[in-house]
Scaffold this active site. Structure first.
Site, PDB file in Angstrom:
ATOM      1  N   LYS A   6       4.350  -4.447  10.430  1.00 54.22           N
ATOM      2  CA  LYS A   6       5.226  -3.355   9.970  1.00 54.22           C
ATOM      3  C   LYS A   6       4.443  -2.052   9.828  1.00 54.22           C
ATOM      4  CE  LYS A   6       6.398  -5.430   6.100  1.00 54.22           C
ATOM      5  NZ  LYS A   6       5.602  -6.680   6.196  1.00 54.22           N
ATOM      6  N   ARG A  30      -7.947  -6.457   1.931  1.00 53.44           N
ATOM      7  CA  ARG A  30      -6.986  -6.418   0.819  1.00 53.44           C
ATOM      8  C   ARG A  30      -7.131  -7.663  -0.051  1.00 53.44           C
ATOM      9  NH1 ARG A  30      -1.106  -4.733   3.001  1.00 53.44           N
ATOM     10  NH2 ARG A  30      -0.523  -6.520   1.730  1.00 53.44           N
ATOM     11  N   ARG A  82       2.917 -15.291  -0.292  1.00 53.64           N
ATOM     12  CA  ARG A  82       3.683 -14.141   0.222  1.00 53.64           C
ATOM     13  C   ARG A  82       4.686 -14.596   1.280  1.00 53.64           C
ATOM     14  NH1 ARG A  82      -1.217 -10.813   2.110  1.00 53.64           N
ATOM     15  NH2 ARG A  82       0.268  -9.310   2.977  1.00 53.64           N
TER      16      ARG A  82
END
Ligand code: AP5
Ligand code: MG
Length: 216
Positions: free
Chosen positions: A13, A160, A171
């Protein structure tokens, strides 16, 4: 052009939104980036959301909708925007409809980037990001010119915190439970376009351009 980009964690994305933002000269709005910059700056919002993000859960809808509402009311969003990672639940999608109604605006496209879970787990472990300007890289598919250094601003790249394997799996579970229903939501409204995110980054970009009638 008002665009939403849907897709699982790691679907691409952010990568596609960053490209479209340059191409269409409209802002790229990532709720994940907004939360991460608040965590980094130690703001009250950052303190509230840190644990949730580190566990792979979702920040409460009311908080997220308020942030997006504020961001979309800024001048640079008047002629369009790309929402990356928002909405992520049906209440958020309904919240966005309300915000757009109040702005007298409508979405043009909801691009859904489709990738298998197995590819996502492999992919996220190779992601690196710039802590200063947020540019994203991948050690194999999209490396920086100099290893570990941001092409854009020269900062040292980091991984991250939520890109550990356990958190990636949480997630993905959160995505399947709470975000996947948005595919049907936007299909019913005639806005959904599926693009494959399974292959090369350029292949997805080309598909996106084709769907939107953009020349390369
Ligand atoms: P967020 O930052 O949105 O994370 P995410 O959805 O988990 O998605 P990612 O940013 O990990 O992946 P991406 O799809 O952007 O892929 P990218 O382009 O980087 O959210 C983080 C957290 O914040 C959430 O878990 C939640 O807690 C909270 N949050 C955010 N929004 C929220 C909301 N609306 N409501 C509630 N909570 C919210 O690509 C990944 C990697 O793969 C990169 O290294 C890239 O270079 C590479 N890559 C991309 N495309 C390809 C390709 N085609 N082939 C090979 N590699 C590729
Ligand atoms: Mg992202």
């Amino acid at each position: 052009m008002k665009i939403v980009i849907l897709g699982a964690p790691g679907a691409g994305k952010g990568t596609q939104a960053a490209n479209l933002s340059v191409k269409l000269k409209i802002p790229h709005i990532s709720t994940g980036d907004i939360f991460r910059s608040n965590i980094k700056a130690g703001t009250p919002l950052g303190k509230t959301v840190k644990q949730i993000i580190d566990n792979g859960g979702l920040v409460p809808d009311e908080i997220t909708i308020e942030i997006v509402k504020g961001r979309l009311s800024q001048e640079d969003c008047r002629d369009g925007f790309i929402l990356d990672g928002f909405p992520r639940t049906i209440p958020q999608a309904e919240g966005l409809e309300l915000i757009l109604d109040q702005m007298g605006a409508k979405l043009d496209y909801v691009l859904n980037i489709v990738v298998t879970d197995a590819a996502i787990i492999r992919r996220l472990s190779g992601r690196r990001i710039c802590p200063d300007c947020n540019t994203g890289y991948h050690i194999d598919h999209d490396p920086p010119m100099e290893e570990g250094i941001c092409d854009n601003c020269g900062a040292r790249l980091i991984q991250r915190e939520d890109d550990s394997e356990d958190t990636i799996i949480s997630r993905l579970n959160t995505y399947h439970d709470q975000t996947e229903p948005l595919i049907g939501f936007y299909e019913e409204r005639g806005l959904l376009a599926n693009v494959t995110g399974q292959y090369r980054i350029e292949d997805t970009t080309n598909e996106v351009y084709k769907v939107m009638g953009i020349k390369e």
